[in-house]
Scaffold this motif. Structure first.
Motif, mmCIF file in Angstrom:
data_model
loop_
_atom_site.group_PDB
_atom_site.id
_atom_site.type_symbol
_atom_site.label_atom_id
_atom_site.label_comp_id
_atom_site.label_asym_id
_atom_site.label_seq_id
_atom_site.Cartn_x
_atom_site.Cartn_y
_atom_site.Cartn_z
ATOM 1 N N GLU A 259 0.970 -1.250 0.136
ATOM 2 C CA GLU A 259 -0.075 -0.070 -0.014
ATOM 3 C C GLU A 259 1.015 1.254 -0.012
ATOM 4 O OE1 GLU A 259 -0.355 -2.639 1.845
ATOM 5 O OE2 GLU A 259 -2.249 -3.267 1.319
ATOM 6 N N GLN A 260 2.022 1.067 0.889
ATOM 7 C CA GLN A 260 2.909 2.445 0.701
ATOM 8 C C GLN A 260 3.484 2.524 -0.546
ATOM 9 O OE1 GLN A 260 5.126 1.086 4.348
ATOM 10 N NE2 GLN A 260 4.123 2.624 5.687
ATOM 11 N N ILE A 261 3.833 1.507 -1.145
ATOM 12 C CA ILE A 261 4.620 1.652 -2.534
ATOM 13 C C ILE A 261 3.504 2.076 -3.586
ATOM 14 C CG2 ILE A 261 5.599 0.160 -4.542
ATOM 15 C CD1 ILE A 261 6.730 -1.501 -2.008
ATOM 16 N N VAL B 163 -4.913 5.359 2.751
ATOM 17 C CA VAL B 163 -5.146 5.114 1.125
ATOM 18 C C VAL B 163 -4.659 6.022 0.284
ATOM 19 C CG1 VAL B 163 -7.249 4.984 -0.179
ATOM 20 C CG2 VAL B 163 -7.287 3.649 1.843
ATOM 21 N N ASP B 164 -4.185 5.605 -0.599
ATOM 22 C CA ASP B 164 -3.789 6.310 -1.750
ATOM 23 C C ASP B 164 -3.629 5.928 -3.370
ATOM 24 O OD1 ASP B 164 -2.518 8.928 -3.112
ATOM 25 O OD2 ASP B 164 -0.633 8.475 -2.042
ATOM 26 N N TYR B 446 -5.140 -2.158 -6.501
ATOM 27 C CA TYR B 446 -4.104 -2.156 -7.655
ATOM 28 C C TYR B 446 -4.373 -1.157 -8.839
ATOM 29 C CZ TYR B 446 -1.089 -5.270 -5.228
ATOM 30 O OH TYR B 446 -0.169 -5.887 -4.426
ATOM 31 N N ASN B 447 -5.342 -0.374 -8.512
ATOM 32 C CA ASN B 447 -6.293 0.301 -9.626
ATOM 33 C C ASN B 447 -6.200 0.171 -11.284
ATOM 34 O OD1 ASN B 447 -3.918 2.071 -10.873
ATOM 35 N ND2 ASN B 447 -3.290 2.261 -8.589
ATOM 36 N N ASN B 448 -6.938 0.897 -11.696
ATOM 37 C CA ASN B 448 -7.221 0.760 -13.244
ATOM 38 C C ASN B 448 -7.822 -0.547 -13.696
ATOM 39 O OD1 ASN B 448 -6.604 2.027 -15.400
ATOM 40 N ND2 ASN B 448 -4.606 1.926 -15.596
ATOM 41 N N PHE B 449 -8.365 -1.368 -12.609
ATOM 42 C CA PHE B 449 -9.258 -2.358 -12.973
ATOM 43 C C PHE B 449 -10.755 -2.129 -12.732
ATOM 44 C CE2 PHE B 449 -5.160 -4.686 -11.736
ATOM 45 C CZ PHE B 449 -5.040 -5.359 -12.841
#
Lengths: 464, 464
Positions: A259-261, B163-164, B446-449
């Motif tokens: 998550e940090q990455i 969260v980011d 992991y976004n973009n999904f």
């Protein structure tokens, strides 16, 4: 059923040393090179068959509209030292297959490897995946034979899928290109044609230590393989191999959580703009077209050339095509360092114009070295001098590896892994981060994160 | 330090029912609506200030070149029933912040929620994240006040990141737009300005059951929150809440592994072509511009209009801007079903022209319903009739939710969750797959999904 990470690890540890005493694979490979006649000749653009420059845009393309085109891009970015430039780029929107068939033989997973000719290859033939096929290949735009083994990849009832994801290619040369990296396992015997051979993963990994023996397509597919960490692998590992296995273990302590990455990577994409507009090749500033090449006025970077090939080992027997010729050798290097006994890789967020999504995770060093004589040490990219000056006992991997011979003319890059000592700083610039091998594998799995250079270098490490 | 998933779960279970007896939050919200005067008026394009149509392209943009433009795209795809079309689209290349500040109060995490006016909002004011800011906002292109609390998000020493990640927005309306969805936690007290209020996550989730009360920006950020599954949450959960917690548990049995889902998704992207070219708005076929709108000849889909706003609760006090006005209500629905006691969501791979990467994971049903009278039941998208005809006892969630009021004029979609019975088929068409809530959360991470509609619907479910 045994899980895939265990299956892969056992294959990686199997028979690796078989390569060294008997050189059986190298003999087979040499024999395959003998078996084929091929000839490559650089030709003027005017002698290209079916390929030509569009009268309006100057883009170089195939009469069918398929395969790929060489176009121009206009790039604006706040990353790096050059805020605005134009360049030629390869546009290949089709997603192709890069795939290995595998099968358990005597309980050990074997990969069906191909000795494959590509016109740009150093030594013409290199080890390749079972299948390398663009959609144009297998929809048979050039009316040759259908590629062998294609049916195993398209008919899902014939095999089970072990690995299957879209992965990017060089963002400096391709406009948002991806390929489908896939490994399937068959239960029944499959015919083994000339130029194909079963090898354990350990045997394949051993070929990485040879310069320009295994092609980029094979290396990127292998990078997607997950490995387990077995308590007793039953084989003696090298100290680096043991450290690598610990780094691949999801239970090992990491410097940063995933998550940090992701947050670090989000910050990089947030900071850096990348505005890429396609443009006609003929209008690209600073580049000129002659009878035989499209090149930069400075003679640097790369040029686009045309070649004629005659061969008996490809789908059609002779053809002409454009290739991209690099003018400088490149350097691709990971610095690795142990934290609390766990190996971490120093990863940079790198912006390249053809990237699908602004930045990708790249090796510690990824740059051109051909003109290094002219660059003062202080102006070289971070960590370049460190890896180039590393003493031999710190170098864990050092080989020249080829880029894709279907697009690039005899392009090779030096691939290095340097094991940093305790004196190497743990604190690194904002756009670098330490990651374990397991974390890199996790980001490879979810794709669109790790670039092809980082993936291929990661895949080149063996355990014994 | 307590891990984030536990912290979030405890906040989600805290004080949720405080909303119902006291209506304290609704009272505060009503009071905020009273406190502000604002007026929205649709105006002819000619009355837009700083916005105008480019004489050459007909694109609608701001004089500064910032914010967003309305352009045209030409779309070719082999997905769905229409192989080629042109349409207007919003191009907003800047990545903005959508962020919540959180803080532990009496040991329970609270979110700093804003009552925010946006011109297109139904009821003008809706609950929003602490910060909603494009880069143009906070580089102060329109010379208003700097957005409150921005410094907590830009100065990393003031807060820790929970969260980011970058998340996509509507692929039918935006060209590859993403925003940075971020939740930070502060240790010290922060000033609470007018229009801001601390709420537990449970209180925020309770507002989802009200039509058009909480905005899209808040819902997408909340969708990124991970939850733990505590053995004893200390609060009585609904049967659906218990099932949801089990589905969020990474240890629960899944119908498919994440690797299998990635392979399925790879196959979808491999099969479907999406070729999107930007083009001048004035040349978009089938669309026409009048004094007051850009609309389709058929009167369907959406139109682009212009509005004037007067308000005292935004960075500047009055302004004009374009908005996109939908002509039909939409339906967004998940079918959920238990397999071996574990809730799974039926996810479809959906191609939309503005998608960053061909396909995204979408809800079971995502379509327009405004013209349903004219469409025979048999021709409606899969599962549409199923969710529309579901008996009340199977409906676990049903509310109208708003799209982003800064871009869309009073657009609302019906959000439905239907708990399918045993009679619902486990076998689904090729482009659908069953996933647990934990798997959806992993792909969101992991976004973009996962697309914005699926994310927002997932975030609307509460546990009590």
């Amino acid at each position: 059923m045994e899980n895939a990470p265990n299956t892969f690890l056992r294959s990686a540890l199997a028979q690796e040393d078989a390569l060294r005493p008997s050189l059986g694979i190298l003999d087979w490979f040499a024999e395959r090179q003998e078996a084929h006649r091929f000839r490559l000749e650089q030709i003027p653009f005017a002698r290209l068959d079916q390929w030509g420059f569009d009268p309006e845009t100057g883009n170089l393309g195939h009469a069918s509209g398929r395969f790929f085109t060489i176009e121009g891009i206009d790039v604006k970015t706040n990353w790096g030292g050059v805020p605005h430039w134009q360049q030629p780029i390869i546009n290949q929107p089709e997603i192709g297959f890069l795939g290995f068939i595998t099968r358990k033989i005597d309980g050990v997973l074997h990969l069906l490897v191909q000795a494959k000719m590509e016109p740009g290859n150093i030594n013409m033939i290199q080890l390749a995946p079972t299948l390398q096929a663009t959609r144009s290949n297998f929809t048979r735009v050039h009316r040759g034979k259908s590629p062998p083994y294609l049916e195993y990849f398209t008919d899902r009832s014939r095999a089970r899928v072990l690995v299957d994801s879209l992965q990017s290619e060089q963002g400096a040369r391709f406009l948002r290109k991806r390929n489908r990296n896939i490994i399937i396992e068959v239960g029944d015997e499959v015919p083994v044609y000339d130029d194909y051979r079963w090898m354990t993963l350990g045997q394949v990994l051993a070929t990485m230590r040879h310069d320009n023996l295994i092609n980029m397509d094979a290396r990127t597919v292998l990078s997607c393989i997950p490995f387990a960490n077995e308590a007793d692998p039953g084989v003696e590992l090298s100290a680096f191999g043991r450290a690598l296995l610990t780094s691949l273990d999801p239970r090992s302590a990491t410097q940063h959580t995933n998550e940090q990455i992701i947050s670090w990577f989000t910050e990089q994409k947030f900071r850096f703009d990348l505005d890429v507009e396609r443009m006609p090749l003929k209008d690209v500033a600073g580049w000129r077209r002659t009878e035989t090449e499209v090149r930069h006025d400075s003679g640097r970077f790369f040029s686009v050339i045309a070649c004629a090939v005659e061969a008996d080992s490809r789908e059609v027997f002779s053809w002409t095509q454009p290739l991209v010729k690099a003018h400088q050798q490149g350097l691709i290097a990971f610095v690795v360092k142990a934290f609390d006994g766990v190996l971490h890789f120093l990863v940079q967020a790198k912006v390249e114009p053809g990237n699908f999504d602004v930045a990708e995770m790249a090796p510690t060093v990824q740059c051109l070295t051909g003109s290094y004589e002219t660059v003062p040490e202080a102006n070289r990219p971070p960590f370049t001098n460190y890896v180039l000056n590393a003493p031999a006992e710190r170098v864990r991997f050092d080989a020249l590896q080829s880029e894709e011979g279907g697009r690039f003319y005899r392009e090779e890059n030096r691939n290095l892994i340097v094991y940093a000592g305790d004196d190497f700083p743990a604190d690194v610039p904002d756009n670098y981060v330490w990651m374990t091998a397991n974390q890199l594998k996790e980001f490879i799995k979810y794709n669109n994160f790790v670039n092809v250079q980082a993936r291929c270098l990661l895949s080149s490490m063996s355990f014994v």
